[in-house]
Design a protein around this motif. Sequence first.
Motif, mmCIF file in Angstrom:
data_model
loop_
_atom_site.group_PDB
_atom_site.id
_atom_site.type_symbol
_atom_site.label_atom_id
_atom_site.label_comp_id
_atom_site.label_asym_id
_atom_site.label_seq_id
_atom_site.Cartn_x
_atom_site.Cartn_y
_atom_site.Cartn_z
ATOM 1 N N LYS A 212 0.962 -1.448 0.257
ATOM 2 C CA LYS A 212 0.182 0.125 0.017
ATOM 3 C C LYS A 212 1.014 1.035 0.043
ATOM 4 C CE LYS A 212 -3.819 -2.274 0.485
ATOM 5 N NZ LYS A 212 -4.807 -2.437 -0.660
ATOM 6 N N THR A 213 0.851 1.894 -1.051
ATOM 7 C CA THR A 213 1.761 3.086 -1.254
ATOM 8 C C THR A 213 0.953 4.455 -1.279
ATOM 9 O OG1 THR A 213 2.885 1.745 -2.811
ATOM 10 C CG2 THR A 213 3.533 4.271 -2.783
ATOM 11 N N THR A 214 1.666 5.508 -0.603
ATOM 12 C CA THR A 214 1.126 7.026 -0.536
ATOM 13 C C THR A 214 2.385 7.810 -0.526
ATOM 14 O OG1 THR A 214 -0.305 8.568 0.698
ATOM 15 C CG2 THR A 214 1.263 7.140 1.808
ATOM 16 N N ASN A 215 1.914 8.976 -1.231
ATOM 17 C CA ASN A 215 2.863 10.311 -1.188
ATOM 18 C C ASN A 215 2.722 10.969 0.133
ATOM 19 O OD1 ASN A 215 4.318 10.149 -3.725
ATOM 20 N ND2 ASN A 215 2.262 10.529 -4.595
ATOM 21 N N GLY A 216 1.969 10.631 1.073
ATOM 22 C CA GLY A 216 1.517 11.339 2.159
ATOM 23 C C GLY A 216 2.518 10.756 3.387
ATOM 24 N N TRP A 217 1.940 11.284 4.648
ATOM 25 C CA TRP A 217 2.811 10.517 5.773
ATOM 26 C C TRP A 217 2.260 9.338 6.124
ATOM 27 C CZ3 TRP A 217 0.703 12.536 11.012
ATOM 28 C CH2 TRP A 217 -0.705 12.785 11.298
ATOM 29 N N GLU A 218 2.923 8.896 7.183
ATOM 30 C CA GLU A 218 2.866 7.523 7.642
ATOM 31 C C GLU A 218 1.506 7.304 8.203
ATOM 32 O OE1 GLU A 218 4.322 8.252 12.277
ATOM 33 O OE2 GLU A 218 5.501 7.233 10.816
ATOM 34 N N ARG A 219 0.616 8.059 8.526
ATOM 35 C CA ARG A 219 -0.691 7.959 9.122
ATOM 36 C C ARG A 219 -2.034 7.958 8.020
ATOM 37 N NH1 ARG A 219 -1.722 6.981 14.476
ATOM 38 N NH2 ARG A 219 0.073 7.154 15.920
ATOM 39 N N THR A 220 -1.542 8.207 6.818
ATOM 40 C CA THR A 220 -2.581 8.614 5.740
ATOM 41 C C THR A 220 -3.284 7.177 5.488
ATOM 42 O OG1 THR A 220 -0.950 10.124 4.500
ATOM 43 C CG2 THR A 220 -2.746 9.004 3.258
ATOM 44 N N PRO A 221 -4.622 7.145 5.514
ATOM 45 C CA PRO A 221 -5.448 6.103 5.509
ATOM 46 C C PRO A 221 -5.264 5.208 4.230
ATOM 47 C CG PRO A 221 -6.926 7.897 5.381
ATOM 48 C CD PRO A 221 -5.573 8.558 5.578
ATOM 49 N N PHE A 222 -5.452 4.297 4.065
ATOM 50 C CA PHE A 222 -5.566 3.172 2.861
ATOM 51 C C PHE A 222 -6.821 2.274 2.744
ATOM 52 C CE2 PHE A 222 -3.168 0.973 6.049
ATOM 53 C CZ PHE A 222 -3.605 -0.319 6.017
ATOM 54 N N HIS A 223 -6.973 1.981 1.337
ATOM 55 C CA HIS A 223 -8.050 0.901 1.212
ATOM 56 C C HIS A 223 -7.686 -0.567 1.404
ATOM 57 C CE1 HIS A 223 -10.428 -1.576 -1.494
ATOM 58 N NE2 HIS A 223 -11.516 -0.933 -1.155
ATOM 59 N N ILE A 224 -8.312 -1.304 1.757
ATOM 60 C CA ILE A 224 -8.099 -2.661 1.514
ATOM 61 C C ILE A 224 -9.136 -3.356 1.427
ATOM 62 C CG2 ILE A 224 -8.337 -3.117 4.290
ATOM 63 C CD1 ILE A 224 -6.004 -5.175 4.109
ATOM 64 N N SER A 225 -9.161 -4.221 0.496
ATOM 65 C CA SER A 225 -10.205 -5.260 -0.098
ATOM 66 C C SER A 225 -10.774 -6.331 0.765
ATOM 67 C CB SER A 225 -10.149 -5.620 -1.236
ATOM 68 O OG SER A 225 -9.114 -6.815 -1.396
ATOM 69 N N ARG A 226 -11.878 -6.924 0.859
ATOM 70 C CA ARG A 226 -12.502 -8.018 1.656
ATOM 71 C C ARG A 226 -11.469 -9.325 1.150
ATOM 72 N NH1 ARG A 226 -17.276 -9.018 3.781
ATOM 73 N NH2 ARG A 226 -18.199 -7.549 2.798
ATOM 74 N N ASN A 227 -11.043 -9.336 -0.165
ATOM 75 C CA ASN A 227 -10.316 -10.535 -0.472
ATOM 76 C C ASN A 227 -8.999 -10.409 0.146
ATOM 77 O OD1 ASN A 227 -9.592 -12.926 -2.231
ATOM 78 N ND2 ASN A 227 -8.137 -11.443 -3.257
ATOM 79 N N GLU A 228 -8.378 -9.209 0.245
ATOM 80 C CA GLU A 228 -7.152 -9.220 0.989
ATOM 81 C C GLU A 228 -7.113 -9.226 2.373
ATOM 82 O OE1 GLU A 228 -5.652 -5.702 -2.236
ATOM 83 O OE2 GLU A 228 -6.327 -5.068 -0.403
ATOM 84 N N LEU A 229 -8.231 -8.985 3.056
ATOM 85 C CA LEU A 229 -8.505 -9.384 4.386
ATOM 86 C C LEU A 229 -8.587 -10.880 4.693
ATOM 87 C CD1 LEU A 229 -10.927 -6.475 5.616
ATOM 88 C CD2 LEU A 229 -8.510 -6.748 6.209
ATOM 89 N N GLU A 230 -9.442 -11.613 3.808
ATOM 90 C CA GLU A 230 -9.439 -12.958 3.905
ATOM 91 C C GLU A 230 -8.274 -13.636 3.621
ATOM 92 O OE1 GLU A 230 -12.514 -13.951 0.834
ATOM 93 O OE2 GLU A 230 -14.152 -12.941 2.012
ATOM 94 N N VAL A 231 -7.500 -13.287 2.881
ATOM 95 C CA VAL A 231 -6.143 -14.012 2.453
ATOM 96 C C VAL A 231 -5.323 -13.662 3.644
ATOM 97 C CG1 VAL A 231 -4.091 -13.982 0.970
ATOM 98 C CG2 VAL A 231 -6.373 -13.829 0.034
#
Length: 276
Positions: A212-231
């Motif tokens: 998960k990549t951002t140009n922002g700071w370390e606490r920038t929120p991110f998206h995670i999919s249901r499939n990624e959570l299941e895996v």
Amino acid sequence: MTTADWSDIENDMIVAGYFAMLSDELSGRRYNKAAQNRSLQDQIGRSRGSIEFKMCNISAALRGFGLPTIKGYAPRFNFQMSLAEAAARWLARNPEWEMALHGKAQRGLAEAAPLFIGVAPTLRNAPPPDELEQMQRIARRFDAVGRDERNRALGYAGEERVFHHERATLTQYGRNDLAARVRWVSKEDGDGLGYDIASFTPEGHDRLIEVKTTNGWERTPFHISRNELEVAEERREHWHLLRVYEFARDPKAFELRPPLQAHVSLTATSFQASFG
């Protein structure tokens, strides 16, 4: 010099000046803050100190957007939302700006040294910063998560950086055999596996990495999919989330291990609508 609230026109002008300097800084070009300040004084009739303070407010606003900021303008918080709206207008008028951030960062990745992997913010013995609530409010309102998720160039560049990081790390441990077997699976096989990079520990155990990549700071929120959570739950012993941040300037990272609920708050942001 006026002391009234800043108008939309004034906010637009100072935000444009800020982005001009930020673009120069990220590209390694020299620029003159004092000259920019004098120009803005002439244009909008604000004092030097007022303009300097507002530049620091813009740094704070851009943190909420998940974007880099000018080093010399430390974020100052509790600013009016109209300033963040001015930043949103500038970004909407200049959609190519964010895409251009990754060109410099992507060059020479194959020869790059391994990433610095630090401690996740949730694992430090320190409370969250006071300004976190305001940053989260801006991120929600201006969809910082969605902008990062839709920015395919950013996601691709971050994955490529981690792919080379894993190979370089294993090579440093003398495991050239394993380094040669690291795979960028999201590129080779598609996005459906629930992780992006298939790597190894120096001992030869599987290391499945979702990037998960951002140009922002370390606490920038991110998206995670249901499939990624299941895996993540199914492959808990091997699954890692590598959060790469400040990518456009000096990429850094930290790892999160399952269960992710121990580190982040998971919020449902969309719903499936079906016909009964």
